[in-house]
Write an enzyme that holds these catalytic residues in place. Structure first.
Site, PDB file in Angstrom:
ATOM      1  N   TYR A  70      -5.679   8.823  13.350  1.00  0.00           N
ATOM      2  CA  TYR A  70      -4.467   7.972  13.398  1.00  0.00           C
ATOM      3  C   TYR A  70      -4.069   7.704  14.842  1.00  0.00           C
ATOM      4  CZ  TYR A  70       0.487   6.671  13.103  1.00  0.00           C
ATOM      5  OH  TYR A  70       1.703   6.034  13.259  1.00  0.00           O
ATOM      6  N   ALA A 105       0.853  -1.201   0.000  1.00  0.00           N
ATOM      7  CA  ALA A 105       0.000   0.000   0.000  1.00  0.00           C
ATOM      8  C   ALA A 105       0.886   1.248   0.000  1.00  0.00           C
ATOM      9  CB  ALA A 105      -0.907   0.002   1.224  1.00  0.00           C
ATOM     10  N   ARG A 162      10.483  18.336  17.427  1.00  0.00           N
ATOM     11  CA  ARG A 162      10.256  16.891  17.490  1.00  0.00           C
ATOM     12  C   ARG A 162      11.505  16.185  18.000  1.00  0.00           C
ATOM     13  NH1 ARG A 162       5.950  18.417  17.122  1.00  0.00           N
ATOM     14  NH2 ARG A 162       4.326  18.053  15.585  1.00  0.00           N
ATOM     15  N   ASP A 164      -1.459  18.555  14.430  1.00  0.00           N
ATOM     16  CA  ASP A 164      -0.035  18.555  14.819  1.00  0.00           C
ATOM     17  C   ASP A 164       0.116  19.041  16.260  1.00  0.00           C
ATOM     18  OD1 ASP A 164       1.342  17.569  12.704  1.00  0.00           O
ATOM     19  OD2 ASP A 164       1.909  19.516  11.863  1.00  0.00           O
ATOM     20  N   SER A 177       0.648   8.446   8.995  1.00  0.00           N
ATOM     21  CA  SER A 177       0.295   9.816   8.635  1.00  0.00           C
ATOM     22  C   SER A 177      -1.021  10.294   9.251  1.00  0.00           C
ATOM     23  CB  SER A 177       0.257  10.001   7.113  1.00  0.00           C
ATOM     24  OG  SER A 177      -0.449  11.155   6.769  1.00  0.00           O
ATOM     25  N   ILE A 179      -3.256  -7.325   5.896  1.00  0.00           N
ATOM     26  CA  ILE A 179      -3.593  -7.639   7.298  1.00  0.00           C
ATOM     27  C   ILE A 179      -5.087  -7.488   7.566  1.00  0.00           C
ATOM     28  CG2 ILE A 179      -1.305  -7.218   8.299  1.00  0.00           C
ATOM     29  CD1 ILE A 179      -2.397  -4.458   9.237  1.00  0.00           C
ATOM     30  N   SER A 230       2.856   4.535  18.690  1.00  0.00           N
ATOM     31  CA  SER A 230       3.217   5.862  18.174  1.00  0.00           C
ATOM     32  C   SER A 230       3.209   6.932  19.258  1.00  0.00           C
ATOM     33  CB  SER A 230       2.229   6.248  17.071  1.00  0.00           C
ATOM     34  OG  SER A 230       2.361   7.609  16.759  1.00  0.00           O
ATOM     35  N   ASN A 260       8.879  10.229  15.504  1.00  0.00           N
ATOM     36  CA  ASN A 260       9.432  10.757  14.243  1.00  0.00           C
ATOM     37  C   ASN A 260      10.713  10.079  13.776  1.00  0.00           C
ATOM     38  OD1 ASN A 260       7.788  13.052  15.552  1.00  0.00           O
ATOM     39  ND2 ASN A 260       7.926  13.577  13.388  1.00  0.00           N
TER      40      ASN A 260
END
Ligand SMILES: NC(=O)c1ccc[n+]([C@@H]2O[C@H](COP(=O)([O-])OP(=O)(O)OC[C@H]3O[C@@H](n4cnc5c(N)ncnc54)[C@H](O)[C@@H]3O)[C@@H](O)[C@H]2O)c1
Length: 332
Positions: free
Chosen positions: A155, A45, A223, A293, A92, A68, A131, A184
């Site tokens: 996400y 993908a 970050r 963000d 993302s 999956i 994450s 990151n």
């Protein structure tokens, strides 16, 4: 990266889902170099065949093209493996804002399929990509694993749900799981192209082409940029640890320092201008802030140090130099 000093038993058969992607392909390469047998499950993908091309001739490597979201693909992938390093997901934040349904199907339902398949195959341990987005709106700094806020994107929700499912599978079915909250990540093979490219490869490509990189906001957002080889180290430590207190939990995977976007551009210009001095004259432009963000992100890596012996060797400067060399050699 040579992971041999970490003494991972080369006898283990390891499944890497998302093995054709940025982090997954680096994991496959490091494990194969260590002598392990590696199976890669990927539906391409976002991953690329060229990321694993050089492994296809290796008899210790098996590519399983599958999704999956199909439980039967997950069952096939888990057959006979000792460990799972689950990386497959749609990354993302903006992608998940545009299409939350697909992000949820892959990142949540696909994750659950993988857990069920790994449980039924009785794998020794299921290590998965979590994450830093799970910290959401928490203003706590540095981020410590136990203090999270409310998610700021679909996400982030999917990645938090992964942690909840892994925890429940540990408690109910006695599985061993470890979640790695990546901060990151950057380095060789990270895709610079497409609408959802990460900031470092995108900036590198712009600078190499003498185009102005566009910073969202005023460049003060920061970050904890983490070089890929630190991530490889944590995956191996998570997989191999025999410390019972270290399992069925989550860890920050970061370097433990933060860099703002203006500083990042300066470093990239400095390293890239060693190849092409004109890059020193390319300046960034500034655009609107991006939805979802968080302003700043900095990890505490104490838990990983204490429980897994994590000892990251690559700070942002060393990592960026390596990454820039790779992009110049491979994509210029
Ligand atoms: N790169 C980062 O900074 C970062 C930060 C936090 C978390 N993560 C997580 O780390 C993991 C790896 O990220 P990456 O940066 O290597 O991204 P990537 O997009 O390069 O890799 C993801 C891989 O998963 C595969 N994949 C996607 N959907 C699939 C499906 N339905 N079935 C099978 N394979 C599928 C893709 O083809 C790709 O090869 C992801 O779970 C991501 O959410 C990454």
């Amino acid at each position: 990266m040579n992971i041999k000093p970490l003494k991972l038993n080369p006898e283990y058969d390891i499944l890497v889902t998302g093995g054709a992607g940025f982090i997954g392909s680096n994991l496959c390469a490091a494990l194969l170099e260590n002598g392990n047998t590696v199976r890669c499950l990927d539906n391409f993908a976002t991953g690329k065949r060229e990321n694993i091309e050089s492994q296809l001739e290796n008899t210790n490597f098996e590519l399983l093209e599958g999704d999956i979201r199909n439980l039967s693909d997950c069952i096939k992938a888990c057959e006979g493996v000792d460990y799972v390093l689950h990386q497959a997901a749609l990354g993302s934040v903006p992608r998940s804002i545009k299409d939350p349904i697909t992000s949820n199907a892959v990142n949540v339902s696909g994750f659950l399929n993988m857990l069920v398949a790994a449980r039924d195959a009785k794998v020794k341990r299921f290590v998965y990509a979590a994450s830093s987005s799970t910290y959401g709106d928490s203003e706590n700094m540095p981020k410590v694993e136990d203090i999270i806020g409310k998610p700021l994107s679909p996400y982030a929700i999917t990645k938090y749900v992964n942690e909840l499912y892994a925890d429940i599978f540990a408690k109910i079915y006695g599985m061993e799981t470890i979640g790695l909250r990546y901060f990151n990540v950057f380095g060789r093979r990270q895709d610079p192209n497409g609408a959802y490219a990460a900031v470092i490869p995108k900036f590198v490509m712009h600078l190499m082409n003498h185009e102005s990189p566009v910073i969202n906001g005023d460049g003060s957002y920061s970050r904890d940029f983490t070089y890929i080889d630190n991530v490889l180290e944590m995956n191996v430590r998570a997989l191999a640890s025999d410390n019972k207190e270290a399992i069925n939990t989550v860890y920050n995977v970061a370097y433990g320092e933060r860099t703002d976007l203006n500083e990042l551009i300066c470093l990239l210009k400095e390293y890239l201008s060693n190849f092409d001095p004109e890059i020193a004259n390319v300046n960034a432009t500034y655009g609107p802030k991006r939805q979802g963000d968080v302003p700043h992100s900095l990890a505490s890596i104490e838990k990983a140090k204490n429980l897994l012996g994590y000892d990251p060797q690559f700070d942002i400067k060393i990592g960026l130099k390596e990454a820039v060399n790779w992009y110049w050699e491979n994509l210029k």
